[in-house]
Scaffold this motif. Structure first.
Motif, short mmCIF file in Angstrom:
data_model
loop_
_atom_site.label_atom_id
_atom_site.label_comp_id
_atom_site.label_asym_id
_atom_site.label_seq_id
_atom_site.Cartn_x
_atom_site.Cartn_y
_atom_site.Cartn_z
N ALA A 388 -92.76 62.58 -23.16
CA ALA A 388 -91.71 62.18 -24.10
C ALA A 388 -92.28 61.30 -25.21
O ALA A 388 -91.87 61.40 -26.37
N ASP A 389 -93.26 60.46 -24.86
CA ASP A 389 -93.88 59.60 -25.88
C ASP A 389 -94.56 60.43 -26.96
O ASP A 389 -94.44 60.14 -28.15
N ILE A 390 -95.27 61.46 -26.54
CA ILE A 390 -95.98 62.30 -27.51
C ILE A 390 -94.97 63.08 -28.36
O ILE A 390 -95.17 63.26 -29.57
N ARG A 391 -93.87 63.54 -27.76
CA ARG A 391 -92.84 64.24 -28.56
C ARG A 391 -92.33 63.33 -29.67
O ARG A 391 -92.19 63.74 -30.83
N GLU A 392 -92.05 62.07 -29.33
CA GLU A 392 -91.54 61.14 -30.33
C GLU A 392 -92.62 60.75 -31.34
O GLU A 392 -92.34 60.66 -32.54
N GLU A 393 -93.84 60.56 -30.86
CA GLU A 393 -94.93 60.19 -31.77
C GLU A 393 -95.26 61.33 -32.73
O GLU A 393 -95.63 61.09 -33.89
N LEU A 394 -95.12 62.56 -32.26
CA LEU A 394 -95.36 63.71 -33.14
C LEU A 394 -94.30 63.77 -34.24
O LEU A 394 -94.62 64.03 -35.41
N GLY A 395 -93.05 63.50 -33.86
CA GLY A 395 -92.00 63.44 -34.88
C GLY A 395 -92.26 62.35 -35.90
O GLY A 395 -92.10 62.55 -37.11
N ASP A 396 -92.69 61.18 -35.43
CA ASP A 396 -93.03 60.08 -36.34
C ASP A 396 -94.18 60.48 -37.27
O ASP A 396 -94.18 60.16 -38.47
N PHE A 397 -95.16 61.17 -36.70
CA PHE A 397 -96.31 61.61 -37.50
C PHE A 397 -95.86 62.57 -38.60
O PHE A 397 -96.32 62.47 -39.75
N LEU A 398 -94.95 63.48 -38.29
CA LEU A 398 -94.47 64.43 -39.30
C LEU A 398 -93.76 63.71 -40.44
O LEU A 398 -93.86 64.11 -41.61
N ARG A 399 -93.03 62.66 -40.12
CA ARG A 399 -92.37 61.91 -41.19
C ARG A 399 -93.40 61.21 -42.08
O ARG A 399 -93.24 61.17 -43.31
N LYS A 400 -94.47 60.69 -41.48
CA LYS A 400 -95.54 60.08 -42.29
C LYS A 400 -96.26 61.14 -43.11
O LYS A 400 -96.67 60.88 -44.25
N TRP A 401 -96.43 62.31 -42.54
CA TRP A 401 -97.07 63.43 -43.26
C TRP A 401 -96.25 63.78 -44.51
O TRP A 401 -96.80 63.99 -45.58
N ARG A 402 -94.92 63.81 -44.34
CA ARG A 402 -94.05 64.12 -45.48
C ARG A 402 -94.12 63.01 -46.52
O ARG A 402 -94.17 63.29 -47.73
N GLU A 403 -94.13 61.76 -46.07
CA GLU A 403 -94.21 60.64 -47.01
C GLU A 403 -95.50 60.70 -47.83
O GLU A 403 -95.53 60.26 -48.98
N ALA A 404 -96.56 61.30 -47.23
CA ALA A 404 -97.84 61.42 -47.94
C ALA A 404 -97.88 62.64 -48.86
O ALA A 404 -98.91 62.90 -49.48
N GLY A 405 -96.76 63.39 -48.92
CA GLY A 405 -96.71 64.56 -49.78
C GLY A 405 -96.97 65.86 -49.08
O GLY A 405 -96.98 66.93 -49.72
N GLY A 406 -97.20 65.81 -47.76
CA GLY A 406 -97.45 67.03 -47.02
C GLY A 406 -96.17 67.77 -46.66
O GLY A 406 -95.08 67.20 -46.67
N ARG A 407 -96.31 69.05 -46.34
CA ARG A 407 -95.17 69.87 -45.91
C ARG A 407 -95.44 70.38 -44.51
O ARG A 407 -96.60 70.47 -44.08
N SER A 408 -94.36 70.73 -43.78
CA SER A 408 -94.56 71.05 -42.37
C SER A 408 -93.66 72.18 -41.90
O SER A 408 -92.53 72.34 -42.37
N ALA A 409 -94.19 72.97 -40.95
CA ALA A 409 -93.44 74.06 -40.32
C ALA A 409 -93.70 74.01 -38.83
O ALA A 409 -94.84 73.76 -38.39
N LEU A 442 -87.19 69.67 -29.73
CA LEU A 442 -86.68 70.36 -30.91
C LEU A 442 -86.09 69.37 -31.91
O LEU A 442 -86.28 69.52 -33.13
N ASN A 443 -85.39 68.37 -31.43
CA ASN A 443 -84.77 67.40 -32.33
C ASN A 443 -85.80 66.46 -32.95
O ASN A 443 -85.76 66.20 -34.17
N HIS A 444 -86.72 65.93 -32.14
CA HIS A 444 -87.68 64.96 -32.68
C HIS A 444 -88.76 65.62 -33.52
O HIS A 444 -89.18 65.04 -34.53
N VAL A 445 -89.21 66.80 -33.11
CA VAL A 445 -90.28 67.47 -33.85
C VAL A 445 -89.71 68.44 -34.87
O VAL A 445 -89.98 68.36 -36.07
N GLY A 446 -88.88 69.37 -34.38
CA GLY A 446 -88.27 70.34 -35.29
C GLY A 446 -87.40 69.67 -36.34
O GLY A 446 -87.34 70.11 -37.49
N GLY A 447 -86.73 68.58 -35.94
CA GLY A 447 -85.88 67.87 -36.89
C GLY A 447 -86.67 67.15 -37.97
O GLY A 447 -86.14 66.88 -39.04
N ALA A 448 -87.92 66.82 -37.69
CA ALA A 448 -88.76 66.14 -38.68
C ALA A 448 -89.52 67.12 -39.57
O ALA A 448 -90.10 66.73 -40.58
#
Length: 676
Positions: A388-409, A442-448
């Protein structure tokens, strides 16, 4: 190790077996004393340890600095193998750097908990050494070299495939484990590597490297450097793929494509270009020692992305890449990862805790240093990420990736755990169990993510229905089917004795999910109309298939054959082979069977039912035909297909539906998304 040097060997013999015995390694003082004597007599000031076992001993019992070399296969152990886990743990806790063969081995080291910097083995030339393969022989002799301990059935399947090609040329085939070419006992008996290997290769004129042996890249480099690269073909494993890319070696293929490459080599139509291999010119020990003595951060890895500047991608998969050339899921993950990396340098991340956090921090450091974040592409598995920690940390990482101008699928392979028919129960308190964990992912990763991907349009609609009534993200969905890998492509035609008539090929499972009543009924007419029917099934399902064939009077029919070899090594015997993707179950209406792509790679037009998810794909690309779910329609469609030339359409689809095209489609999908 050090005892191999001439000066030490004059006084001290090879260490007794008890020194390296797992059960007796507790006698550390005696072992350390032995090696101290060897070091003193030889006047050594550094030790080079090759392989995990040697490194484990060096770390525990040798006081000198040592150079840790690890090879392919060294890290292929499970967590249950406590002795190997302990050896690696001891090694990485004290070694500042590890030398590994490629970035795939870096991935493995991270999954085992590595805390060391990761460097690539420096390359040294074999130029000037005597040739391993015999030249000028009247007939070709092909040596198939495989890793010791390989799956026997797999090697036998390769041998059968290569024998079919060799028969066309009056050639012979023999198989040998790579380790058997030269063993430690040969070294201690002062035997020549060249003479010993030539003899054990049975004076082979050509070599085929299959599997992921720790010796494969060295053998390949030996042949290339001694101008015998045009007599070599190699399986496109992850390691050899990277090796080939580095030096421009192109005679690489997977499965039955290897048979075509062998045919081309034996006919002389393939010529290997001069190697572009970059090698070190210094003395090996000095080169390695110099690298070890440099200062590296413990998080450093000699990845492709560190050798380049500019934008970079990230590829995430729940489990790491698998070095296989068969299997739907391993191929999909590997092919997409490699296509993404070919487009833009890519950092791979998996869900194991050590590997995830170390590579995540590495990526964030790259961004902080000014590198441009481009595309994050991630794939889930049939089960949610365990932590569960990695699921949440991956979602957090995707938000930082977006803040840096990256896009994600985020690619969702399936949501079977939400299907009531699957019978998977939610945990009583709703806090654990596969359903809760799957929705959490799905919510933490897919939602991010900016985009959710599914295998095909039918899956998109099916997933939306399954998610109705659940707390699910509003992220848009699009379809991304699997793609064609050039390394699997086999031109149409046959590489073995020809049959007089077309072949219908079924490759897949047997049972309720894969029910094929219509196909078996139609076969009674097809064999009368001079069709051949080949089945490629799992060994454990052969008996059930034969029982079903017997019920239709077809079990012993001369035009019906059953094989347990995998589809990737199947060689056609007819000028026209039609791939059957005909499933009678509900499962088929909402899935994209990977074998559809495998058939296109092999040049086989596909027949499918008009209500299956892949029907639109097949008809749009004109690579086959869709039929109704009745016997008469099936027979009629196959007869029509046997008189239709699909090769131009298949060639076009191999380009438009390639993995490289999939990467471009993901980019286009992301471009089309309105900023949320």
């Amino acid at each position: 190790m050090a005892w191999l040097t001439t000066s030490a060997r004059r006084k001290f013999a090879k260490p007794a077996n008890w020194i390296t015995s797992v059960t007796l390694q507790k006698f550390g003082n005696q072992i350390a004393s032995y090696f101290n004597q060897v070091i003193d007599v030889g006047g050594h000031d550094v030790v080079m340890a090759s392989g995990l076992s040697a490194n484990g001993i060096a770390k525990r019992h040798i006081s000198l600095p040592f150079i840790p070399l690890l090879w392919r296969e060294d890290l292929d152990f499970s967590r249950s193998r406590a002795i190997f886990s302990r050896r690696f743990g001891d090694l990485t806790s004290g070694a500042e750097v590890l030398f590994l063969e490629d970035d795939y081995e870096f991935d493995k080291a991270l999954s085992k908990g590595s805390q060391s910097a990761h460097l690539l083995h420096p390359q040294f030339s074999f130029e000037g050494l005597p040739k391993l393969l015999t030249e000028g022989a009247a007939t070709a002799r092909i040596a198939v070299v495989y890793p010791e301990g390989s799956n026997g059935e797999r090697i036998e399947a390769y041998e059968q495939m290569f024998n079919a090609v060799a028969a066309k040329h009056g050639a012979s085939v023999n198989t040998i484990a790579a380790d058997a070419l030269f063993r430690a006992r040969d070294l201690t008996r002062n035997r020549s590597f060249h003479e010993t290997a030539v003899q054990r290769l049975e004076h082979a004129t050509h070599m085929v490297l299959v599997g992921s042996s720790k010796h494969a890249s060295s053998l390949g480099a030996y042949l290339v450097d001694t101008t015998q690269g045009d007599r070599l073909i190699a399986e496109d494993t992850i390691g050899l793929s990277r090796w080939g890319r580095q030096i421009g070696f192109k005679q690489l293929g997977r499965g039955s494509r290897l048979a075509k490459l062998l045919d081309d080599v034996l006919t002389g139509s393939l010529k290997q270009e001069r190697s572009a291999r970059i090698v070190e010119t210094g003395e090996p020990i000095a080169v390695l020692r110099n690298l070890v003595e440099q200062q590296y951060p413990s998080s450093f890895e000699q990845l492709n992305v560190t050798e380049n500047e500019g934008p970079f991608n990230v590829f995430f998969s729940t489990t790491g890449l698998e070095d296989r050339t068969d299997g739907a899921r391993p191929q999909r993950i590997r092919n997409m990862a490699e296509a993404l990396d070919s487009d833009t340098p890519t950092v791979r991340i998996a869900s194991n805790v050590n590997g995830f956090r170390r590579r995540r921090d590495f990526v964030l450091d790259l961004i902080s240093a000014g590198r441009k974040a481009e595309i994050f592409y991630g794939e889930n598995s049939t089960s949610p990420i365990p932590s569960a920690d990695i699921r949440e940390e991956l979602g957090d990482f995707l938000r930082k990736w977006r803040e840096a101008g990256g896009r994600s699928a985020w690619f969702v392979r399936d949501l079977h755990w939400l299907d009531p028919k699957a019978g998977i129960a939610q945990a009583a308190d709703g806090t654990d169990g596969i359903i809760a964990n799957g929705l959490h992912e799905l919510n933490h990763v897919g939602g991010a993510a900016d985009l959710l991907l599914a295998p095909d349009p039918a899956s998109v609609e099916g997933f939306k229905r399954l998610l109705a009534g659940h707390d699910a993200p509003s992220t848009p969905w699009v379809a991304l089917p699997p793609g064609v890998a050039p390394e699997n492509v086999l031109e149409s035609g046959t590489l073995r004795d020809k049959r007089n008539g077309p072949t219908l090929l079924y490759a897949g499972g047997v049972g309720a999910v894969y029910a094929m009543t219509n196909l078996l009924t139609a076969m009674q007419t097809l064999v009368e109309n001079e069709f051949f029917v080949d089945f490629v099934v799992r060994p454990g399902e052969t008996e059930q298939l034969l029982e079903e064939l017997a019920s239709f009077g077809l079990a012993e029919h001369p035009r019906v054959s059953v094989s347990t070899n995998s589809l990737d090594v199947y060689l056609p015997s007819s000028e026209l082979t039609i791939g059957a993707v005909l499933l009678d179950s509900e499962y088929a209406r909402f899935s994209f069977p990977y074998k559809t792509i495998s058939m296109i790679e092999k040049g086989f037009p596909v027949i499918t039912y008009s209500d299956m998810a892949i029907a639109a794909f097949v008809e749009h690309n004109m690579v086959g035909a869709a039929t109704q779910r009745d016997t008469d329609s099936l027979v009629e469609t196959l007869e029509r297909m046997s008189n239709t030339d699909y090769q131009a359409a298949i060639s076009a689809a191999r380009e438009s539906e390639s993995w490289s095209a999939r990467v471009q489609q993901v980019k286009q999908f992301l471009d089309n998304i309105v900023e949320r």
